[in-house]
Design a protein around this motif. Sequence first.
Motif, PDB file in Angstrom:
ATOM      1  N   ALA A   1      -9.719   6.241   0.537  1.00 44.55           N
ATOM      2  CA  ALA A   1      -8.536   6.940   0.041  1.00 44.55           C
ATOM      3  C   ALA A   1      -8.428   6.869  -1.475  1.00 44.55           C
ATOM      4  O   ALA A   1      -8.007   7.820  -2.138  1.00 44.55           O
ATOM      5  CB  ALA A   1      -7.281   6.361   0.684  1.00 44.55           C
ATOM      6  N   VAL A   2      -8.800   5.712  -2.042  1.00 44.23           N
ATOM      7  CA  VAL A   2      -8.683   5.511  -3.487  1.00 44.23           C
ATOM      8  C   VAL A   2      -9.773   6.262  -4.247  1.00 44.23           C
ATOM      9  O   VAL A   2      -9.514   6.881  -5.294  1.00 44.23           O
ATOM     10  CB  VAL A   2      -8.743   4.004  -3.822  1.00 44.23           C
TER      11      VAL A   2
ATOM     12  N   TYR B   1      -4.109   5.120   5.311  1.00 44.11           N
ATOM     13  CA  TYR B   1      -5.539   4.827   5.449  1.00 44.11           C
ATOM     14  C   TYR B   1      -5.768   3.356   5.781  1.00 44.11           C
ATOM     15  O   TYR B   1      -6.657   3.013   6.569  1.00 44.11           O
ATOM     16  CB  TYR B   1      -6.285   5.199   4.169  1.00 44.11           C
TER      17      TYR B   1
ATOM     18  N   HIS C   1      -0.614   7.759   1.219  1.00 49.31           N
ATOM     19  CA  HIS C   1      -1.985   7.912   1.693  1.00 49.31           C
ATOM     20  C   HIS C   1      -2.652   6.546   1.860  1.00 49.31           C
ATOM     21  O   HIS C   1      -3.376   6.307   2.835  1.00 49.31           O
ATOM     22  CB  HIS C   1      -2.810   8.756   0.708  1.00 49.31           C
ATOM     23  N   TYR C   2      -2.435   5.664   0.886  1.00 52.97           N
ATOM     24  CA  TYR C   2      -3.085   4.361   0.916  1.00 52.97           C
ATOM     25  C   TYR C   2      -2.594   3.539   2.113  1.00 52.97           C
ATOM     26  O   TYR C   2      -3.389   2.888   2.803  1.00 52.97           O
ATOM     27  CB  TYR C   2      -2.818   3.593  -0.372  1.00 52.97           C
TER      28      TYR C   2
ATOM     29  N   LEU D   1       0.831  -1.201   0.000  1.00 55.64           N
ATOM     30  CA  LEU D   1       0.000   0.000   0.000  1.00 55.64           C
ATOM     31  C   LEU D   1       0.867   1.254   0.000  1.00 55.64           C
ATOM     32  O   LEU D   1       0.614   2.211  -0.747  1.00 55.64           O
ATOM     33  CB  LEU D   1      -0.935   0.003   1.210  1.00 55.64           C
TER      34      LEU D   1
ATOM     35  N   LEU E   1      -5.185  -1.816  -5.975  1.00 53.17           N
ATOM     36  CA  LEU E   1      -3.960  -1.241  -6.517  1.00 53.17           C
ATOM     37  C   LEU E   1      -3.640  -1.884  -7.866  1.00 53.17           C
ATOM     38  O   LEU E   1      -3.468  -3.096  -7.940  1.00 53.17           O
ATOM     39  CB  LEU E   1      -2.787  -1.470  -5.558  1.00 53.17           C
TER      40      LEU E   1
ATOM     41  N   ASP F   1       1.165   4.576  -2.681  1.00 43.74           N
ATOM     42  CA  ASP F   1       0.948   5.954  -2.238  1.00 43.74           C
ATOM     43  C   ASP F   1       0.927   5.931  -0.715  1.00 43.74           C
ATOM     44  O   ASP F   1       0.259   5.089  -0.119  1.00 43.74           O
ATOM     45  CB  ASP F   1      -0.380   6.494  -2.780  1.00 43.74           C
TER      46      ASP F   1
ATOM     47  N   LEU G   1      -9.250   2.022   2.991  1.00 44.80           N
ATOM     48  CA  LEU G   1      -8.446   2.131   1.767  1.00 44.80           C
ATOM     49  C   LEU G   1      -9.313   2.568   0.592  1.00 44.80           C
ATOM     50  O   LEU G   1      -8.896   3.399  -0.232  1.00 44.80           O
ATOM     51  CB  LEU G   1      -7.782   0.794   1.471  1.00 44.80           C
TER      52      LEU G   1
ATOM     53  N   PRO H   1      -7.979  11.881  -0.473  1.00 46.09           N
ATOM     54  CA  PRO H   1      -7.453  11.453   0.829  1.00 46.09           C
ATOM     55  C   PRO H   1      -6.971  12.596   1.713  1.00 46.09           C
ATOM     56  O   PRO H   1      -6.749  12.396   2.914  1.00 46.09           O
ATOM     57  CB  PRO H   1      -6.297  10.525   0.450  1.00 46.09           C
TER      58      PRO H   1
END
Length: 336
Positions: free
Chosen positions: A103-104, A51, A47-48, A41, A204, A45, A100, A108
């Motif tokens: 975020a995607v 999260y 962020h991913y 993750l 992802l 990113d 997640l 985010p």
Amino acid sequence: MPASALPASAVSAWAVAVLRGFGQVAFLRSAACGLLFAAALFAADWHYGAYGLLGCAAATAVAHALGLGGGAAAGVADAVDAVDAVESGLYGYNGCLAALACAVLLDPDRPATVAVAVLGAAVTVVLSAALGALLGPRRLPVLTAPFCLVATAVTVAAPGFRRLWPDPAAPAAALPAPAAGPGALTWDQLWHGFLADFGQVFLLPQWYCGLLVLAGLLAASRTAALTACAGSAIALLTAWALGAPGEQVGQGLYGYNGVLTALALCGACLPPGARSGAYALLGAAAATVLTPALGAIAAPSGGHAFTWPFVLTTLPFLAAVPAIPRLRPAQEPARS
């Protein structure tokens, strides 16, 4: 209480429970596996990764606060070797995936997205307990149904909230329509798709993220890794035979449900073996066919099938097992 005031053993146990939550996405109670999943993750990113950790930690905390530690009391279909269900990550994996997804699919960096991610992770705990109470007596696992319910609700509802969706008139980006004519996969699309199938389990599309997920499977169980590879291969073969567009196959959009279905039907919910392996490959092919169908149904809200094809394929396949003499369920389901 601040972390510095907690015993080191308690902090360590908490970290292990969260990492096991990552591993339970693939039916594996392994902190090492979860660590590599988390690395995948972060490789996509930061962020991913953040999260995912936030969602898994929030869900684990809520499950603990609600007293959902014991398997039977929590609605889990049998306790797992009498080990606490929260510590095993059984309540964390859906929270990880739900956060997640926020975020995607959303921005985010917005505080509202963080709030929805935490709320969604908490709701998955309640849904896990509720579905476990309904499915547990039938020896059927909850799988990722709580994540799918929360992620679908967020996708449909987000355009109605200005702090989540800046332009209410703009729909979510839909998946591209399948190309006409027979599918012709290039070598790059083939190997990218094989690895991306693993990455898309966590939403992802990057092949190198899929490679880290595969490494996590290998770290926990070579049998699970081989089963997942077989699921990805049969999904690629099915998608190619039916003429799926090469670009989407290369992004793993057709194969990730096959990976999860193979893991569930050979090793997680049924004992590994030649018969369950063949049964798992049949399920993986069915989940692959179901994926674009559910994506088309969800087209008005962006065409996100999430892991619904895996859930809607695996549950009937498991429900049919008692009627199939040559198959038998595992003694203890792998998770709620």
